[in-house]
Design an enzyme around this catalytic site. Structure first.
Site, mmCIF file in Angstrom:
data_model
loop_
_atom_site.group_PDB
_atom_site.id
_atom_site.type_symbol
_atom_site.label_atom_id
_atom_site.label_comp_id
_atom_site.label_asym_id
_atom_site.label_seq_id
_atom_site.Cartn_x
_atom_site.Cartn_y
_atom_site.Cartn_z
ATOM 1 N N CYS A 109 12.493 -13.684 -8.104
ATOM 2 C CA CYS A 109 13.791 -13.293 -7.541
ATOM 3 C C CYS A 109 14.886 -13.218 -8.607
ATOM 4 O O CYS A 109 16.057 -13.483 -8.345
ATOM 5 C CB CYS A 109 14.218 -14.261 -6.439
ATOM 6 S SG CYS A 109 12.982 -14.512 -5.181
ATOM 7 N N PHE A 133 8.272 -34.644 6.585
ATOM 8 C CA PHE A 133 8.211 -35.993 7.142
ATOM 9 C C PHE A 133 8.952 -36.069 8.477
ATOM 10 O O PHE A 133 9.687 -37.025 8.744
ATOM 11 C CB PHE A 133 8.772 -37.028 6.163
ATOM 12 C CG PHE A 133 7.867 -37.305 5.001
ATOM 13 C CD1 PHE A 133 6.659 -37.968 5.187
ATOM 14 C CD2 PHE A 133 8.206 -36.895 3.715
ATOM 15 C CE1 PHE A 133 5.807 -38.223 4.125
ATOM 16 C CE2 PHE A 133 7.361 -37.154 2.650
ATOM 17 C CZ PHE A 133 6.160 -37.816 2.856
ATOM 18 N N ILE A 134 8.741 -35.046 9.327
ATOM 19 C CA ILE A 134 9.376 -35.044 10.650
ATOM 20 C C ILE A 134 8.511 -35.898 11.571
ATOM 21 O O ILE A 134 7.494 -35.446 12.106
ATOM 22 C CB ILE A 134 9.537 -33.620 11.193
ATOM 23 C CG1 ILE A 134 10.303 -32.765 10.178
ATOM 24 C CG2 ILE A 134 10.263 -33.634 12.539
ATOM 25 C CD1 ILE A 134 10.443 -31.314 10.575
ATOM 26 N N ARG A 135 8.912 -37.138 11.708
ATOM 27 C CA ARG A 135 8.142 -38.110 12.484
ATOM 28 C C ARG A 135 9.109 -39.025 13.224
ATOM 29 O O ARG A 135 10.051 -39.541 12.629
ATOM 30 C CB ARG A 135 7.235 -38.940 11.571
ATOM 31 C CG ARG A 135 6.271 -38.101 10.735
ATOM 32 C CD ARG A 135 5.525 -38.919 9.717
ATOM 33 N NE ARG A 135 4.671 -38.087 8.888
ATOM 34 C CZ ARG A 135 3.881 -38.552 7.922
ATOM 35 N NH1 ARG A 135 3.846 -39.858 7.670
ATOM 36 N NH2 ARG A 135 3.148 -37.725 7.207
#
Length: 263
Positions: free
Chosen positions: A108, A247-249
């Site tokens: 990019c 780490f969506i817990r």
């Protein structure tokens, strides 16, 4: 062939000093060889479900096809023998078929040099998504993904992925291979003309650089994971304007790149 994602097997289980014989449920593994325009292209080891979607998504991510109706003239699965035969309007050149060559260049236009496969350079897209999501919605989507996978709860041996809006899941797919799960989603979206630029990709596995590039090829701007990212993946996410959270817990999560989309 009927989609058989699990099988039962008698095993010996050890717990608290005791051995018992029980029946366990394990994930099914299935090899599928893809032949494109008469030539063997790849063999994928996968969960035998939504195979047409997986083939289309995989070939799209490899740059062989872009528009399903235009580029695919026929697709036939011989599931008993483990072959997928696909005819396309694309000419398969040696450079396209070579999965081992790396391209060294700035992504990019940035000054940082990055390593990518040749077909990644041709097919990965910088996100232009203006979509935003709240922290609570991120957690709700991850909980919905995890609770919706009966195969994961039975076996613990598969990955789950879903294309979502802020309100919920549009389509989810399961596979023993994390790449395969994403290919199934990609194929489903291409075959059903689902625009994904304003959608969210929710994923059970870790965000490696290869997973991040797959998300870029699909075209989403937000990638949510139950697990951890790698540094190379985060560098690519920064360059490709993709928001990553991991780490969506429970009620916790970490936002790693482009946090402006999560409010």
């Amino acid at each position: 062939m009927e989609e058989i994602m699990t099988t039962r097997r008698k095993i010996k289980s050890y717990q608290d000093g005791k051995v018992t014989e029980i029946e366990d449920i394990v994930a099914t593994e299935y090899p599928l060889t893809i032949r494109v325009n008469g030539n063997e292209f790849a063999t994928m080891v996968c969960t035998p479900s939504h195979l047409e979607e997986m083939v289309i998504g995989f070939l799209a991510s490899e740059g062989i096809i872009r528009i399903f109706e235009r580029d695919v003239t026929s697709l036939y699965l011989d599931e008993d023998k483990g072959f997928a035969y696909i005819e396309t309007t694309a000419e398969i050149t040696p450079s396209i078929h070579d999965h081992t060559k790396r391209f060294i260049g700035s992504c990019c236009g940035k000054s940082r040099q990055s390593f990518y496969f040749q077909n990644d350079v041709r097919t990965a897209k910088s996100s232009m998504s203006k979509e935003k999501i709240t922290f609570k919605q991120c957690i709700n989507l991850m909980n919905a993904l995890q609770s919706s996978s009966g195969t994961f709860h039975e076996t613990g041996g598969v990955h789950n992925a879903a294309i979502c809006t802020q309100e919920g899941i549009i389509v989810s797919r399961t596979d023993i291979g994390r790449h395969n799960a994403l290919d199934k989603l990609y194929g489903h979206c291409l075959m059903n003309k689902i625009k994904v630029q304003d959608k969210i990709l929710v994923f059970s596995g870790r965000i490696s650089s290869e997973i991040l590039m797959k998300a870029a090829k699909i075209g989403v701007g937000i990638l949510l994971s139950k697990s951890a990212p790698t540094e190379l993946a985060l560098q690519a996410a920064e360059d490709l304007n993709i928001t990553t959270a991991g780490f969506i817990r429970g009620n916790k999560m970490n936002v790693y790149t482009h946090p402006e989309r999560i409010i």
